[in-house]
Enzyme design. Structure first.
Site, PDB file in Angstrom:
ATOM      1  N   CYS A  21       0.776  -1.224   0.000  1.00 23.03           N
ATOM      2  CA  CYS A  21       0.000   0.000   0.000  1.00 23.03           C
ATOM      3  C   CYS A  21       0.815   1.285   0.000  1.00 23.03           C
ATOM      4  O   CYS A  21       1.980   1.285   0.337  1.00 23.03           O
ATOM      5  CB  CYS A  21      -0.865   0.050   1.239  1.00 23.03           C
ATOM      6  SG  CYS A  21      -1.845  -1.411   1.456  1.00 23.03           S
ATOM      7  N   GLY A  47       0.449   0.461  -5.060  1.00 24.89           N
ATOM      8  CA  GLY A  47      -0.780  -0.320  -5.000  1.00 24.89           C
ATOM      9  C   GLY A  47      -1.674   0.054  -6.146  1.00 24.89           C
ATOM     10  O   GLY A  47      -1.980   1.237  -6.314  1.00 24.89           O
ATOM     11  N   ASN A 130      -0.043   1.013   5.666  1.00 20.90           N
ATOM     12  CA  ASN A 130       0.993   0.389   4.841  1.00 20.90           C
ATOM     13  C   ASN A 130       1.804  -0.516   5.742  1.00 20.90           C
ATOM     14  O   ASN A 130       2.337  -0.051   6.743  1.00 20.90           O
ATOM     15  CB  ASN A 130       1.891   1.444   4.202  1.00 20.90           C
ATOM     16  CG  ASN A 130       3.010   0.851   3.349  1.00 20.90           C
ATOM     17  OD1 ASN A 130       4.039   1.465   3.166  1.00 20.90           O
ATOM     18  ND2 ASN A 130       2.821  -0.335   2.828  1.00 20.90           N
ATOM     19  N   GLY A 131       1.887  -1.820   5.394  1.00 21.29           N
ATOM     20  CA  GLY A 131       2.627  -2.777   6.226  1.00 21.29           C
ATOM     21  C   GLY A 131       1.753  -3.959   6.575  1.00 21.29           C
ATOM     22  O   GLY A 131       0.593  -4.027   6.193  1.00 21.29           O
ATOM     23  N   TYR A 276      14.237  -1.618  -4.761  1.00 22.48           N
ATOM     24  CA  TYR A 276      13.259  -1.673  -5.842  1.00 22.48           C
ATOM     25  C   TYR A 276      12.032  -0.815  -5.626  1.00 22.48           C
ATOM     26  O   TYR A 276      11.565  -0.153  -6.554  1.00 22.48           O
ATOM     27  CB  TYR A 276      12.807  -3.125  -6.041  1.00 22.48           C
ATOM     28  CG  TYR A 276      11.559  -3.265  -6.888  1.00 22.48           C
ATOM     29  CD1 TYR A 276      11.584  -3.013  -8.254  1.00 22.48           C
ATOM     30  CD2 TYR A 276      10.344  -3.643  -6.316  1.00 22.48           C
ATOM     31  CE1 TYR A 276      10.434  -3.128  -9.035  1.00 22.48           C
ATOM     32  CE2 TYR A 276       9.192  -3.761  -7.088  1.00 22.48           C
ATOM     33  CZ  TYR A 276       9.254  -3.503  -8.438  1.00 22.48           C
ATOM     34  OH  TYR A 276       8.125  -3.608  -9.195  1.00 22.48           O
ATOM     35  N   SER A 323      12.751   0.091 -13.319  1.00 23.29           N
ATOM     36  CA  SER A 323      13.193  -0.036 -11.935  1.00 23.29           C
ATOM     37  C   SER A 323      14.707  -0.095 -11.774  1.00 23.29           C
ATOM     38  O   SER A 323      15.217   0.258 -10.722  1.00 23.29           O
ATOM     39  CB  SER A 323      12.552  -1.239 -11.272  1.00 23.29           C
ATOM     40  OG  SER A 323      12.890  -2.408 -11.972  1.00 23.29           O
ATOM     41  N   CYS A 427       8.382 -12.255   3.026  1.00 24.80           N
ATOM     42  CA  CYS A 427       8.355 -11.033   3.826  1.00 24.80           C
ATOM     43  C   CYS A 427       7.067 -11.032   4.639  1.00 24.80           C
ATOM     44  O   CYS A 427       5.998 -11.314   4.105  1.00 24.80           O
ATOM     45  CB  CYS A 427       8.369  -9.806   2.911  1.00 24.80           C
ATOM     46  SG  CYS A 427       8.104  -8.262   3.803  1.00 24.80           S
ATOM     47  N   CYS A 481      16.161  -4.106   7.813  1.00 21.23           N
ATOM     48  CA  CYS A 481      15.626  -5.459   7.733  1.00 21.23           C
ATOM     49  C   CYS A 481      16.159  -6.067   6.440  1.00 21.23           C
ATOM     50  O   CYS A 481      16.106  -5.444   5.376  1.00 21.23           O
ATOM     51  CB  CYS A 481      14.102  -5.434   7.697  1.00 21.23           C
ATOM     52  SG  CYS A 481      13.375  -7.091   7.430  1.00 21.23           S
ATOM     53  N   CYS A 484      14.289 -11.128   3.918  1.00 20.28           N
ATOM     54  CA  CYS A 484      13.988 -11.912   2.707  1.00 20.28           C
ATOM     55  C   CYS A 484      15.264 -12.472   2.069  1.00 20.28           C
ATOM     56  O   CYS A 484      15.215 -13.418   1.290  1.00 20.28           O
ATOM     57  CB  CYS A 484      13.182 -11.091   1.706  1.00 20.28           C
ATOM     58  SG  CYS A 484      13.847  -9.456   1.410  1.00 20.28           S
TER      59      CYS A 484
HETATM   60  S1  SF4 Z   1      13.833  -6.375   3.719  1.00 19.71           S
HETATM   61 FE1  SF4 Z   1      12.656  -8.039   2.796  1.00 19.71          FE
HETATM   62  S2  SF4 Z   1      11.726  -9.116   4.592  1.00 19.71           S
HETATM   63 FE2  SF4 Z   1      12.438  -7.126   5.346  1.00 19.71          FE
HETATM   64  S3  SF4 Z   1      10.668  -5.787   5.191  1.00 19.71           S
HETATM   65 FE3  SF4 Z   1      11.800  -5.525   3.282  1.00 19.71          FE
HETATM   66  S4  SF4 Z   1      10.924  -6.959   1.782  1.00 19.71           S
HETATM   67 FE4  SF4 Z   1      10.234  -7.554   3.877  1.00 19.71          FE
END
Ligand code: SF4
Length: 504
Positions: A21, A47, A130-131, A276, A323, A427, A481, A484
Site C-alpha cells: 500500500c 498499490g 501500509n505494512g 526496488y 526499476s 516477507c 531489515c 527476505c
Molecule cells: S527487507 Fe525483505 S523481509 Fe524485510 S521488510 Fe523488506 S521486503 Fe520484507
C-alpha cells in the site's frame, strides 16, 4: 520527527515483489481531497488494485463533523474519474487516502479497500495502513472470541477495534493504547473528526514522511507525493512516533509528537524500499532513493565487474526499465572507473500501455507476455557483450525471457548483474513475494551457478548482503531489515501468511 535539512518510477514489472500500500493524508486545506488525489496518483506504484479517500467536514449549523468517503477497485484515475466526487462528495479540509495492492483470494473483496472507517462512542475514525501486522491472528481470535464482528478480512481492522475498545479517554490516547498492542509493520494515516494522525511502528519498516503546505500539513509514504502538490518535505515520522495535526498545530506551527512503548529492538528499515520499491525521485528514510540506487550499482560493479576480452570488444550495459535505470548508471560509471570500457545503452524498451487489462496469454506463452512489455533495440545489442543490470530476481521467469530476447537480438554474450542478494524467504512486513519454493534461488538450491544455467547466461553476479548493507545510508543509527535475503526476522511471526487471508 526527524528534522531534515535535505529536501525520485518503479514499474509494475512482471515477476517483482509487490508492496501492499501507499498512504497519504492532509490537514488544513479546503482542497484536501484533491490534494490527496494527486498524492495517491504519485503513489500509484505502491498499490494498483484499489484506491480510496475519506474526508472530514465540519457542519457549523449542526456543530459536528461528517465523514465523506469514495473508494473502489482500480487505479486512482479510474476511481476518481468523475470531478463531482470532489465538489459534491469529498468536502472538508482534512483527508486521508490509500492505494491498495491485495493478495490472492481477497482482491474481489470490496470491504477491504481502504481507508477503513468506523463510528464509535467518541466519533468517527478512518485508517490507511501500509505494512503487515505480525500478531493480528492472535488479536483477531481474541476479539472474535469476545464477540467482535469483523467487516473485512484485513489485518488493519483490528487496529480500529482496539481503538474503539480502549478504556483510555480521548482519541489520541486510545490510538496510542491500540498501537501499543499490535506488532509488525505499520505506517498509518488516521483521520478523526478533527485531527490527522500519522503513526509508524517502532521498527520503522515502512517509510512515512511529513510535508508542509502553505495551508497545512501532509503525510505520505514517499516524498514524490509532496512534489506534485508543492509541499515541502520537513522530515519523517520516527519509528515508534505518533504525530498529531490539529487546529492548535496549525496556529502554533508546533507539531504534537507522542511515542509508543519502547521495544528493545533497533529500527529495521525495509532495505527493499531502496533496492526496488520506492520511486527514485523520493526521499525514503530521509535519503534520496536515486543516490542510494546509484551507490548500489557502483558496489555491484566493484564486486562483479565485467571486463572486455580485448580492446575491440564492446561492453554494452543495459537497464531493465524502469526499476533498474538508476542502478545501471551507477554500475556503468564504476565499471568504467575500474578500467572496463563500457557504455550505457537503452537496449530494452518498455511499453507503458500494458496494464492490468492486458489479455493474459495462455500459461505457456510467457514469452509473449514479456514481449508485450519489452522489446529490444537490435542495433545496440547485436554483436555485443551485454550486461543486464536488474534490481532483483524473484521467480526468474521474466529474467529468463528477457535473456532470450536479448540473445535473439544478436548479443554475443549476456551477463546479469543484480543489485540485491538472492531472495530466499518470505516477507511478513508488507511486501508480497511468491511462495518460497517458487523463488529461483530456492529452486536452484541456492547455487549461483545453477541460477546462471537456469537463466541461460554467461555469468551472473548478485550484490552480497555485506556489500548491500555497506552501501545504504546509516545516518541517525539507521538499521535495516534483510529478512527476505538472510531469513533473520527481527520479530517473532504469528504463523506468517498474507495481509488479507481471512476468507469470510
Ligand atoms: S527487507 Fe525483505 S523481509 Fe524485510 S521488510 Fe523488506 S521486503 Fe520484507
Amino acid at each position: 520527527m526527524i528534522p531534515s535539512d535535505r529536501s525520485n518510477t518503479s514499474s509494475a514489472l512482471l515477476d517483482k515483489p509487490r508492496d501492499h500500500c501507499g498512504v497519504f493524508g492532509v490537514y488544513g486545506d479546503p482542497q484536501a481531497a484533491q490534494l490527496t488525489y494527486y498524492g495517491l496518483h504519485a503513489l500509484q506504484h505502491r498499490g494498483q488494485e484499489g484506491s480510496g479517500i475519506v474526508t472530514s467536514e465540519y457542519h457549523p449549523d449542526r456543530k459536528r463533523h461528517r465523514f465523506h468517503v469514495h473508494k473502489d477497485f482500480g487505479l486512482v484515475n479510474d476511481v476518481f474519474r468523475n470531478e463531482e466526487i470532489f465538489t459534491r462528495t469529498l468536502r472538508g479540509s482534512i483527508a486521508i487516502g490509500h492505494n491498495r495492492y491485495s493478495t490472492a483470494g481477497s482482491s474481489d473483496n470490496k470491504t477491504n479497500i481502504q481507508p477503513l472507517i468506523v463510528n464509535y462512542r467518541d466519533g468517527n475514525i478512518a485508517i490507511s495502513h501500509n505494512g503487515n501486522l505480525t500478531n493480528y491472528r492472535q488479536i483477531r481470535k481474541c476479539l472474535q472470541d469476545e464477540g467482535t464482528i469483523f467487516q473485512t478480512t484485513s489485518d488493519t481492522e483490528i487496529i480500529l477495534h482496539l481503538i474503539a475498545r480502549s478504556r483510555e479517554s480521548g482519541q489520541v490516547s486510545q490510538i496510542l493504547d491500540a498501537l501499543n498492542q499490535v506488532q509488525g509493520a505499520f505506517s498509518l494515516a488516521i483521520l478523526t473528526d478533527d485531527k490527522l494522525i500519522a503513526a509508524r511502528d517502532p521498527h520503522g519498516w515502512r517509510p512515512l514522511a511529513v510535508g508542509k503546505l502553505a495551508t497545512g500539513y501532509v503525510v505520505a509514504s514517499e516524498t514524490c507525493a509532496f512534489d506534485i502538490i508543492n509541499a515541502e518535505y520537513i522530515g519523517d515520522v520516527e519509528p515508534g512516533e505518533v504525530v498529531v495535526f490539529d487546529r492548535e498545530v496549525l496556529e502554533t506551527g508546533r507539531i504534537k509528537s507522542f511515542h509508543l512503548k519502547k521495544t528493545n529492538s533497533r529500527p529495521h528499515f525495509c532495505i527493499f524500499e531502496y533496492i526496488y520499491f520506492s520511486r527514485p525521485d523520493s526521499r525514503v528514510f530521509g535519503e534520496s532513493v536515486d543516490s542510494v540506487r546509484r551507490e548500489l550499482g557502483k558496489s555491484l560493479a566493484q564486486e562483479h565487474p565485467v571486463t572486455a576480452a580485448g580492446p575491440d570488444e564492446r561492453i554494452v550495459v543495459i537497464n531493465v526499465p524502469d526499476s533498474s535505470n538508476t542502478a545501471t548508471l551507477g554500475y556503468v560509471s564504476e565499471n568504467n572507473k575500474l578500467g572496463n570500457d563500457s557504455k550505457f545503452e537503452m537496449g530494452l524498451i518498455r511499453s507503458h500501455y500494458v496494464g492490468r487489462t492486458f489479455i493474459q496469454p495462455a500459461q505457456d506463452a510467457r514469452e509473449l507476455k514479456v514481449r508485450a512489455k519489452f522489446n529490444t533495440v537490435k542495433s545496440v545489442l547485436k554483436g555485443s557483450k551485454v550486461v543486464i543490470v536488474d534490481d532483483s530476481i524473484v521467480r526468474g521467469t521474466t529474467a529468463k525471457q528477457l535473456v532470450k530476447l536479448v540473445r535473439n537480438a544478436g548479443a554475443k554474450e549476456i551477463h546479469i548483474r543484480v543489485t540485491a542478494p538472492p531472495i530466499r524467504h518470505p516477507c511478513h512486513y508488507g511486501m508480497d513475494f511468491p511462495r518460497e519454493d517458487e523463488l529461483i534461488a530456492n529452486r536452484c538450491g541456492g547455487e549461483i551457478d545453477n541460477i546462471r544455467r537456469e537463466l541461460g547466461v554467461d555469468s551472473i553476479g548478485y550484490l552480497s548482503l555485506d556489500k548491500l548493507l555497506a552501501s545504504v545510508p546509516h545516518n541517525n543509527g539507521a538499521n535495516y531489515c534483510t529478512a527476505c535475503f538472510s531469513g533473520e526476522y527481527p520479530t517473532p511471526i504469528d504463523g506468517g501468511g498474507s495481509k488479507d487471508e481471512h476468507e469470510m
